[in-house]
Every structure is written in structure tokens, then in C-alpha cells.
Design a protein around this motif. Structure first.
Motif, short mmCIF file in Angstrom:
data_model
loop_
_atom_site.label_atom_id
_atom_site.label_comp_id
_atom_site.label_asym_id
_atom_site.label_seq_id
_atom_site.Cartn_x
_atom_site.Cartn_y
_atom_site.Cartn_z
N SER A 25 1.10 -0.59 0.08
CA SER A 25 -0.14 0.04 0.44
C SER A 25 0.84 0.68 0.14
O SER A 25 1.97 0.93 0.46
N THR A 26 0.71 2.05 -0.77
CA THR A 26 1.06 3.34 -1.05
C THR A 26 0.74 4.74 -0.06
O THR A 26 0.45 5.80 -0.11
N GLN A 27 -0.92 4.32 0.18
CA GLN A 27 -2.43 4.96 0.83
C GLN A 27 -2.56 5.65 1.81
O GLN A 27 -3.07 6.06 3.18
N ASP A 28 -1.06 4.82 3.13
CA ASP A 28 -1.77 4.50 4.54
C ASP A 28 -0.44 5.44 5.16
O ASP A 28 -0.02 4.32 6.35
N GLY A 29 0.36 6.30 5.16
CA GLY A 29 1.75 6.76 5.37
C GLY A 29 2.76 6.06 4.48
O GLY A 29 2.34 5.91 3.31
N PRO A 30 3.50 7.22 5.15
CA PRO A 30 4.45 6.95 3.99
C PRO A 30 5.75 5.68 3.60
O PRO A 30 5.32 4.52 4.06
N VAL A 230 -4.50 14.64 10.33
CA VAL A 230 -6.10 14.29 10.34
C VAL A 230 -6.33 14.05 8.55
O VAL A 230 -6.45 14.54 8.17
N ARG A 231 -7.65 12.78 8.99
CA ARG A 231 -8.34 12.19 7.29
C ARG A 231 -9.55 12.77 7.60
O ARG A 231 -10.26 12.89 8.43
N LEU A 262 -7.91 14.93 2.93
CA LEU A 262 -9.33 15.43 2.70
C LEU A 262 -8.94 13.96 1.30
O LEU A 262 -8.42 14.10 0.33
N LEU A 263 -10.50 13.10 1.48
CA LEU A 263 -10.20 11.86 0.36
C LEU A 263 -11.87 11.48 0.16
O LEU A 263 -12.46 11.98 0.95
N PRO A 264 -12.16 11.87 -0.97
CA PRO A 264 -13.24 12.15 -2.06
C PRO A 264 -14.26 10.70 -1.68
O PRO A 264 -13.74 10.04 -1.76
N TYR A 265 -15.68 10.69 -0.90
CA TYR A 265 -16.45 9.93 -0.72
C TYR A 265 -16.33 9.19 -2.03
O TYR A 265 -16.46 10.02 -3.39
N HIS A 266 -16.00 8.28 -2.03
CA HIS A 266 -16.87 7.11 -3.42
C HIS A 266 -18.14 6.32 -3.53
O HIS A 266 -17.76 5.79 -2.10
N HIS A 267 -18.43 5.66 -4.48
CA HIS A 267 -19.15 4.52 -4.27
C HIS A 267 -18.70 3.52 -4.36
O HIS A 267 -19.03 2.61 -4.06
N VAL A 309 -5.13 17.06 -0.97
CA VAL A 309 -5.95 16.15 -1.17
C VAL A 309 -5.96 14.46 -2.19
O VAL A 309 -4.50 14.81 -2.88
N ARG A 310 -6.37 13.47 -1.35
CA ARG A 310 -5.94 12.24 -1.85
C ARG A 310 -7.16 11.69 -2.99
O ARG A 310 -8.00 11.53 -2.53
N LEU A 311 -6.01 11.17 -3.65
CA LEU A 311 -6.89 10.84 -5.18
C LEU A 311 -6.68 9.42 -5.85
O LEU A 311 -5.92 8.94 -4.95
#
Ligand code: SF4
Ligand code: SF4
Length: 311
Positions: A25-30, A230-231, A262-267, A309-311
Motif C-alpha cells: 500500500s502507498t496510501q496509508d502512510g509513508p 487528520v483525514r 481530504l479523501l473524496p467520497y466514492h461509491h 487532497v488524496r485522489l
């Protein structure tokens, strides 16, 4: 292993229920990370994209689109919990989540989410990735669900990682008694702190609990000088109103938080609800546009916060 870690491991429950261990994973920390997802969460957010994480116990998922209606699961179930009526496979409350039906289902239409693992089991999985951690500055992230739903095991796992020189990140919603929260959070190298809403009434409506304890724990943590990101999941019409954004900006600008993401809501989690026999309460709620995200991000940046913003 130092004596504090040994004590924590001895005092911890021998197993925890974990529903996934995700490598690379590259989304959950360094860096490159191995993320351990714990089952069980005290919140029930309408937008949760891992609904299989909410209950503490393992549970059965049925992927209807894969089912070939062969009936093998019906014959295999020792509880007689499965019936096939007019081509539809149904599982009743008699199910004990033993997993026997998943073993006979050739189509992999039946799966058990969550399995009991020891600290040693989890560490063995983590150690497969040591070389990637060393090369990338990565490590282990504990997520969920909510890791603090199984706090003593999580403390023992953090201690076991520390003993091996593995960096740790805790992702948490912060909803736990203060003492429990600080014991665990202060043992992690970095905390990713999920904040959903500032308005207490809306927070209760959309997550099932008050945010008072969550905000108090955040303040306690940063007051101790701990690195905190903060997320905020951005959900149009729910937490991106002018009033909500203003409250986030004022509250967070008054705290020494390292960064806001900021984590955009997705479905993408919506289909899982059907597999669990649950209703997805957000229906076809819109996903945030680039303009929505920019408006949110700009307001926090103007308040002096370091925003991404995390995309
Ligand atoms: S065994 Fe699998 S494919 Fe066959 S009926 Fe059961 S769920 Fe469907
Ligand atoms: S998990 Fe076990 S009890 Fe539940 S439906 Fe499958 S075989 Fe039956």
C-alpha cells in the motif's frame, strides 16, 4: 524483545479478528506499507466502504453475481442455514459462520470476512515485506474497522513491530476511552486521525455516535506532541457545507496537526452491502467534483493548515 513489550504481549488476548492484510500500500502512510485491517468498529458511518469491517465477529459474504446455483453449499451446510428457492440462494439466521460452505463453492461466491490471528501470525505476514520497508521508508499501518476495538492486541502488535525496528502508523476514528486511546496511539509512530463531521447532531445521525470523545482525544494526542495527520472524507451535502468547512478550519487551525488530508467520497463499497444483506443508506449520493474539493481545500489552507487532497 524488551520487558514492556513482553508484558503487553503476555497480557493481550491471544488472537484478534482481522479481515485483510494488504501488501504494497502507498496510501496509508509513508513509503511502501503493509496494512492490517482489524474487524470491529464502534461507528457505523453511512459512507463506510468496508461494511464487512463493522462487526467484530467474522461474517459471511454472498456474491450473487458469481453464483452458479449448483446447490453444493446447501448440501454442505451443517446448520441447514442455506436454501435455494426459485433460483435464489438465501442464508438464514441459523448460520454460524463456520465457513464450510465457502470450501465447497467452486465459484467463490461465498466468502468469510475475518479470521482469528495471533500476533505471531500477523508478524509473519509483515516480515515478508521487510526489504520493501527498508528501501522505501515504509512500515506497517494498523487500520480497520477500528483497531481500538481490539486495543490490547493492537498494543502487543505495535510493541512487536517496535522490537523489530518496523515503523508503525495507526489509523483511527479516535472513539475510545481516553486512557485506552492514549495507551495505543502514543505507541504508534504516526497517527492518521479520521474526522467525519464537526456538528455533533449530524455526527450522531451519520455515524451513530457523538463526536465529543473523538474531538477530546484528538486534543489530548496533539497536546502530547504526537505527529498527527487528520483525514476528512469529503461527502457532498453532508460535511462540505460552508458551516461545516468553517468549523473544521477553525477547530483544526487551533491545533498543532501536521497535515490535513481530504479523501473524496466514492461509491466503491456500495456493492458490499448487498453481499452482507445490508442496506446502503447513501443510495446514489454524488461524489465530490474537483471544484468541491478545491473549495474545501482552499478554505483549510487559508486557515493556515497544510492540506493535501488524496485522489
Ligand atoms: S456453492 Fe456457490 S455457486 Fe453453488 S449455489 Fe452455493 S453459492 Fe452458488
Ligand atoms: S458459514 Fe457455515 S453455517 Fe453459515 S451458511 Fe456456510 S456452512 Fe452454513
Amino acid at each position: 524483545m524488551d520487558s514492556a513489550s513482553r508484558q503487553a504481549e503476555n497480557a493481550a488476548p491471544s488472537t484478534a479478528v482481522i479481515f485483510n492484510i494488504m501488501r504494497f500500500s502507498t496510501q496509508d502512510g509513508p513509503g511502501i506499507r503493509t496494512t492490517v485491517f482489524f474487524k470491529g468498529c464502534p461507528l457505523s458511518c453511512w459512507w463506510c466502504h468496508n461494511p464487512e469491517s463493522q462487526r467484530l465477529q467474522p461474517e459471511l459474504l454472498y456474491l450473487e453475481e458469481r453464483c452458479r446455483h449448483c446447490g453444493d453449499c446447501v448440501a454442505a451446510c451443517p446448520q441447514h442455514a442455506i436454501e435455494q428457492v426459485n433460483g435464489t440462494v438465501r442464508t438464514s439466521a441459523l448460520c454460524r459462520r463456520c465457513g464450510q460452505c465457502t470450501e465447497v463453492c467452486q465459484a467463490e461466491a461465498r466468502q468469510i470476512a475475518g479470521r482469528r490471528m495471533t500476533v505471531g501470525d500477523v508478524i509473519a505476514e509483515i516480515e515478508r515485506d521487510l526489504v520493501f520497508f527498508e528501501e522505501s521508508g515504509g512500515g506497517v499501518t494498523l487500520s480497520g474497522g477500528e483497531p481500538l476495538a481490539q486495543p490490547r492486541f493492537v498494543s502487543a502488535l505495535l510493541g512487536a513491530c517496535r522490537d523489530r525496528g518496523i515503523g508503525t502508523v495507526l489509523e483511527t476514528c479516535g472513539y475510545a476511552p481516553s486512557g485506552v486511546f492514549l495507551d495505543v496511539a502514543l505507541a504508534a509512530g504516526l497517527v492518521l486521525y479520521d474526522l467525519k463531521l464537526m456538528d455533533p447532531v449530524k455526527h450522531k445521525e451519520y455515524t451513530g455516535v457523538s463526536n465529543r470523545r473523538i474531538l477530546a482525544n484528538l486534543e489530548e494526542l496533539v497536546a502530547r506532541g504526537r505527529a498527527v495527520t487528520v483525514r476528512i472524507p469529503v461527502m457532498p451535502g453532508i460535511n462540505d457545507t460552508l458551516d461545516e468547512i468553517g468549523q473544521f478550519a477553525r477547530h483544526l487551525a487551533a491545533l498543532p496537526v501536521s497535515r490535513v488530508e481530504l479523501l473524496p467520497y466514492h461509491h466503491i463499497g456500495a456493492g458490499k452491502y448487498k453481499r452482507l444483506g445490508l442496506t446502503y443508506r447513501l443510495g446514489d449520493a454524488p461524489q465530490p467534483t474537483a471544484a468541491d474539493l478545491a473549495r474545501f481545500s482552499d478554505a483549510l489552507t487559508r486557515a493556515g493548515l497544510n492540506v493535501r487532497v488524496r485522489l
